[in-house]
Enzyme design. Sequence first.
Site, short mmCIF file in Angstrom:
data_model
loop_
_atom_site.label_atom_id
_atom_site.label_comp_id
_atom_site.label_asym_id
_atom_site.label_seq_id
_atom_site.Cartn_x
_atom_site.Cartn_y
_atom_site.Cartn_z
N ARG A 112 23.60 -76.71 87.76
CA ARG A 112 22.91 -75.82 86.82
C ARG A 112 22.35 -76.55 85.61
NH1 ARG A 112 24.91 -74.17 82.25
NH2 ARG A 112 27.00 -74.91 82.84
N HIS B 121 42.16 -84.58 72.60
CA HIS B 121 42.22 -83.95 71.28
C HIS B 121 43.15 -82.74 71.33
CE1 HIS B 121 40.30 -82.00 67.58
NE2 HIS B 121 40.76 -83.18 67.18
N ARG C 130 52.68 -60.05 92.23
CA ARG C 130 51.46 -59.47 91.65
C ARG C 130 51.24 -59.90 90.20
NH1 ARG C 130 52.21 -53.21 93.88
NH2 ARG C 130 52.33 -53.77 96.10
N CYS D 267 35.34 -70.69 83.84
CA CYS D 267 35.56 -71.82 84.75
C CYS D 267 36.99 -71.76 85.27
CB CYS D 267 35.30 -73.14 84.04
SG CYS D 267 33.58 -73.39 83.56
N HIS E 171 34.13 -81.87 90.08
CA HIS E 171 32.97 -82.76 89.98
C HIS E 171 33.07 -83.73 88.80
CE1 HIS E 171 32.00 -78.89 87.97
NE2 HIS E 171 31.55 -79.68 86.99
N ILE E 172 32.42 -84.86 88.99
CA ILE E 172 32.19 -85.83 87.92
C ILE E 172 30.69 -85.87 87.69
CG2 ILE E 172 32.30 -88.27 87.27
CD1 ILE E 172 34.78 -88.50 89.11
N TYR E 173 30.27 -85.61 86.47
CA TYR E 173 28.84 -85.69 86.16
C TYR E 173 28.36 -87.13 86.28
CZ TYR E 173 28.65 -80.85 84.60
OH TYR E 173 28.68 -79.47 84.56
N ALA F 277 27.68 -81.45 79.40
CA ALA F 277 26.58 -80.82 80.13
C ALA F 277 26.56 -79.34 79.81
CB ALA F 277 26.74 -81.05 81.63
#
Length: 266
Positions: free
Chosen positions: A24, A54, A130, A149, A210-212, A265
């Site tokens: 995206r 941090h 539950r 996310c 994922h790794i950008y 990103a």
Amino acid sequence: MPTATPYEDLLRLVLDTGTPKSDRTGTGTRSLFGHQMRYDLNAGFPLITTKKVHTKSIVYELLWFLRGDSNVRWLQERGVTIWDEWASPTGDLGPVYGVQWRSWPTPSGEHIDQISAALDLLKRDPDSRRNIVSAWNVGEIPQMALPPCHAFFQFYVADGRLSCQLYQRSADLFLGVPFNIASYALLTHMMAAQAGLGVGEFIWTGGDCHIYDNHVEQVTEQLSRDPRPYPELVLAPRDSIFDYTYEDVVIKNYEPHPAIKAPVAI
């Protein structure tokens, strides 16, 4: 005993075997679908040591979620800016995590406090299958600045110990996931303390891991470092899950390698 390194192992796996994909943000990634990491919370607090994380931002963000807040002003007043890129000019993010956790809207116009309900269920029926909290409210996603996310988590009790499993649909492995691991580990400790339980495991399950492409150099540097022992969490006693303050959370003996900067990103 050697330090367990499931996070670093996942970085290495995605770097070595990940599929090149567009995304995206237009940045490009190396991606792997479906992975699980397990952390024994009795073997140390799972705060990544191969780079400095941090911790102030992690603790304040969790407290902000538990407030049911969705405006970044409260975070900014405490020097935390991790949500600024997605906020409106007035600081609003729409009905994101905290709103869904504490005030999930029902068709009748009422609101469900999922955190209180989860804690109550831990006390009443610790064997319940539950005990789930969801931030993935399909009807309100269009109003959110960023869809969740880390979308969904479940509590599980065995032998008087509380474990938590998180499902994270989208996992920015270099920047985001170290925060998420520590945040949910901290939440598990808080919930266990309030329910009179010990802690068990934090289990992280990722969807698109994922790794950008513009993080590959940083990941390579991180993987060149030897992991160090995990720190210890000391949590002050509080009467309510909602009473915790930043000062109540003390992380001892955290001796990480230096921080590694990388672009976000958006």
